[in-house]
Design an enzyme around this catalytic site. Structure first.
Site, PDB file in Angstrom:
ATOM      1  CD  GLU A 148      31.325  39.281  64.435  1.00  0.00           C
ATOM      2  OE1 GLU A 148      31.403  40.305  65.116  1.00  0.00           O
ATOM      3  OE2 GLU A 148      30.375  39.047  63.670  1.00  0.00           O
TER       4      GLU A 148
ATOM      5  CB  CYS B  31      27.949  29.558  62.531  1.00  0.00           C
ATOM      6  SG  CYS B  31      27.919  30.449  60.994  1.00  0.00           S
TER       7      CYS B  31
ATOM      8  CB  CYS C 282      32.908  37.430  51.373  1.00  0.00           C
ATOM      9  SG  CYS C 282      32.489  36.269  50.041  1.00  0.00           S
TER      10      CYS C 282
ATOM     11  CB  CYS D 187      25.722  37.819  47.811  1.00  0.00           C
ATOM     12  SG  CYS D 187      26.613  36.369  47.221  1.00  0.00           S
TER      13      CYS D 187
ATOM     14  CB  CYS E  49      25.715  38.893  51.959  1.00  0.00           C
ATOM     15  SG  CYS E  49      26.951  38.290  53.126  1.00  0.00           S
TER      16      CYS E  49
ATOM     17  N   GLY F 294      32.861  34.724  54.801  1.00  0.00           N
ATOM     18  CA  GLY F 294      33.695  34.236  53.707  1.00  0.00           C
ATOM     19  C   GLY F 294      33.082  33.136  52.870  1.00  0.00           C
TER      20      GLY F 294
ATOM     21  CB  SER G 223      27.334  27.241  53.426  1.00  0.00           C
ATOM     22  OG  SER G 223      26.466  28.094  52.729  1.00  0.00           O
TER      23      SER G 223
ATOM     24  CB  SER H 138      24.092  30.515  49.039  1.00  0.00           C
ATOM     25  OG  SER H 138      24.586  30.234  50.318  1.00  0.00           O
ATOM     26  CG  LEU H 139      18.885  28.010  44.439  1.00  0.00           C
ATOM     27  CD1 LEU H 139      19.930  27.634  43.399  1.00  0.00           C
ATOM     28  CD2 LEU H 139      17.840  26.893  44.556  1.00  0.00           C
ATOM     29  CG  HIS H 140      20.159  33.167  48.110  1.00  0.00           C
ATOM     30  ND1 HIS H 140      19.659  32.815  49.341  1.00  0.00           N
ATOM     31  CD2 HIS H 140      21.520  33.087  48.230  1.00  0.00           C
ATOM     32  CE1 HIS H 140      20.667  32.552  50.163  1.00  0.00           C
ATOM     33  NE2 HIS H 140      21.791  32.702  49.511  1.00  0.00           N
TER      34      HIS H 140
ATOM     35  CG  ASN I 286      19.030  37.896  59.504  1.00  0.00           C
ATOM     36  OD1 ASN I 286      18.072  37.844  60.263  1.00  0.00           O
ATOM     37  ND2 ASN I 286      19.752  36.832  59.185  1.00  0.00           N
TER      38      ASN I 286
ATOM     39  CB  CYS J 136      22.190  34.063  58.949  1.00  0.00           C
ATOM     40  SG  CYS J 136      22.759  33.059  57.646  1.00  0.00           S
TER      41      CYS J 136
END
Ligand code: SAH
Ligand code: SF4
Length: 387
Positions: free
Chosen positions: A105, A118, A125, A129, A132, A179, A211, A233-235, A310, A353
Site C-alpha cells: 500500500e 508514504c 515487517c 512492534c 503495529c 516495512g 523512518s 520511531s522512539l515511542h 490507531n 499509520c
C-alpha cells in the site's frame, strides 16, 4: 559419446533487466556494461522518471541502435494498481499488486503547503512492534528498488491525471509505509537517490525522510551514504518500556540509538531528526514519561511528532485521551522542544499509520494466522503524516 551427450542443450535466455532498479550511478554502470556511453544514463533516467516514458521508441534523443538494444535487453515493469481509494479531503490510498501477486500500500496526503507520499519498503515487517499491525503480519519479502520507486512513479502519474481535485503534487516522501526500510537498505538507498535526483523527481533532501525503528549500524551507514532526513520511531523514553514496545531495542538500546542520531546533524545543521512517539493510554503518556523524554532529548536539535495511536482489533492498547496528549505536548514544549501532534482527518478510506496491510501471496502459517485478523481491521481514521 552417448546420444544423450550429443544433444544440444539450449542456451538459457538471459534474464531481462528492469531499469527502474537503477539510480543514476547504477544506470551509468549498466550502460557501460552494454557498450553504450555513460551519458545515456541521464537521458534514460529523465525519460522514465521525469517524463514518465517507458517506451524506448519515444526516447528521441537515443540512437536507433541504442533503442533497439534496450528493447531487447530490458523489461521495465511497474507494480499494477489493484484499487485506488480517494478520501473526500484528497487523501488517496493505492493497493498495488506486485509481479509475484503480493500486495503493498502507498498513501498520498495533500495539505495546504505540501503533498506527502508514504511509501512501503517491504511486504510485511519482521520487527513485530507490539502496537503495529504491519508487524503483526510477519515478514514476507523485501521490495526491489523498482517496486519502491515504482510507487512514486505511479502516484505522480495518477495525481497528474486528476489535477483539478488535487491541486498539490508530491513535495515530500516518507518511507513510513509497510516495512522497516533499513532492513532493505541496498534497495531503499537507490530508490531515495532517484527521489532526490534532479534528473528524476528532484525532491529536496530535507523532504525525503526515512523512518526507522532504530537499526543502529544501518543508521550510521545511512548518515554517511545518504543526505536524506531521518525519523526515528522512539515511542518510549526508557529501555524497559522500549524493549516491550519496539523489541529491536533489546539489540540496540537507547544510548546507542541516541548516539547514532547525533551522527545525522553532525555534518549539516539543517539536518534534523524527527522522533515519532505513538501515544498509548497509560503506557507511555504520563507526566513522568514526559520528564524522562525531556532528559533523553536534551541538546538534540530535533522535532518530536506525537502520533495518536490507531487502534486495531485484538490490540491491547488504546489511544491516549486528547487532553493527555495536549498535556504531554505542553510539558515538552515548556522544556524547549519543538513538538507537533499528527492531525487526524478523513474517515472515509482506511489508510491509517501503522495499519497498512497489503496482501501476502505466499501465505505461510504465520501470515495466514495474521491475515484473518487483518481482514477484520477497519481503521476509523487516517493520520496525517507530518515531518
Ligand atoms: N518501520 C518503520 C517505518 C514504518 S512504520 C518504523 O517503524 O519507523 C511508520 C510509523 O508508524 C512508525 O513511527 C510506527 O511506529 C508508527 N505506527 C505503527 N503502528 C502504529 C499505530 N497502530 N498507530 C500509530 N502509529 C503507528
Ligand atoms: Fe515494522 Fe515499523 Fe511496524 Fe515496527 S512500527 S513492526 S518496525 S513497520
Amino acid at each position: 559419446m552417448s546420444n544423450l551427450a550429443a544433444k544440444t542443450i539450449p542456451e538459457p535466455t538471459p534474464e531481462k533487466v528492469n531499469l527502474l532498479n537503477y539510480d543514476l550511478q547504477g544506470l551509468q554502470n549498466y550502460f557501460v556494461s552494454i557498450g553504450e556511453k555513460p551519458y545515456r544514463a541521464q537521458q534514460v533516467l529523465q525519460w522514465i522518471h521525469q517524463y514518465g516514458v517507458l517506451d524506448f521508441e519515444q526516447m528521441t534523443n537515443l540512437s536507433k541502435s541504442c533503442r533497439q538494444l534496450l528493447t531487447t535487453l530490458t523489461d521495465n515493469q511497474l507494480p499494477r494498481i489493484d484499487t485506488e481509494q480517494i478520501s473526500k479531503d484528497g487523501t488517496r490510498k493505492w493497493l498495488l499488486t506486485l509481479a509475484d501477486g503480493n500486495g503493498i500500500e502507498t498513501v498520498f496526503i495533500p495539505e495546504d503547503d505540501r503533498g506527502t507520499l508514504c511509501v512501503s519498503s517491504q511486504v510485511g515487517c519482521a520487527l513485530n512492534c507490539s502496537f503495529c499491525s504491519t508487524g503483526a503480519m510477519g515478514f514476507n519479502r523485501d521490495l526491489t528498488t523498482a517496486e519502491i520507486i515504482g510507487q512514486v512513479w505511479i502516484a505522480v502519474r495518477q495525481l497528474a491525471k486528476d489535477n483539478k481535485r488535487h491541486d498539490r503534487n508530491i513535495t515530500n516522501v516518507v518511507m513510513m509505509g509497510m516495512g522497516e526500510p533499513l532492513l532493505n537498505y541496498d534497495k531503499v538507498l537507490p530508490a531515495m537517490n532517484i527521489m532526490m535526483d534532479d534528473y528524476a523527481y528532484g525532491l529536496s533532501k530535507y523532504r525525503v525522510t526515512l523512518s526507522t525503528s532504530g537499526l543502529v549500524p544501518k543508521m550510521l551507514q545511512l548518515a554517511e551514504e545518504s543526505e536524506c532526513s531521518l525519523a526515528v520511531s522512539l515511542h518510549a523514553p526508557n529501555d524497559t518500556l522500549r524493549n516491550e514496545l519496539v523489541p529491536i531495542n533489546k539489540k540496540y538500546p537507547l544510548k546507542e540509538l541516541m548516539g547514532a542520531c547525533q551522527e545525522f546533524f553532525g555534518k549539516d545543521s539543517r539536518r534534523k531528526v524527527t522522533f515519532e512517539y505513538t501515544m498509548l493510554r497509560d503506557v507511555n503518556d504520563t507526566a513522568a514519561h514526559a520528564t524522562q523524554l525531556i532528559k533523553l532529548l536534551a541538546n538534540m536539535p530535533c522535532k518530536v511528532n506525537l502520533i495518536p495511536f490507531n487502534p486495531f482489533p485484538n490490540t491491547k492498547y488504546q489511544c491516549s485521551e486528547r487532553e493527555t496528549i495536549l498535556k504531554f505536548q505542553n510539558a515538552l514544549q515548556k522544556a524547549g522542544l519543538n513538538v507537533t501532534i499528527r492531525k487526524t482527518r478523513g474517515e472515509d478510506i482506511d489508510a491509517a499509520c501503522g495499519q497498512l496491510a497489503g496482501e501476502f501471496q505466499d501465505r505461510t502459517s504465520r501470515s495466514r494466522e495474521h491475515r484473518v485478523k487483518l481482514e477484520l481491521i477497519k481503521p476509523k481514521k487516517i493520520s496525517e503524516i507530518k515531518i
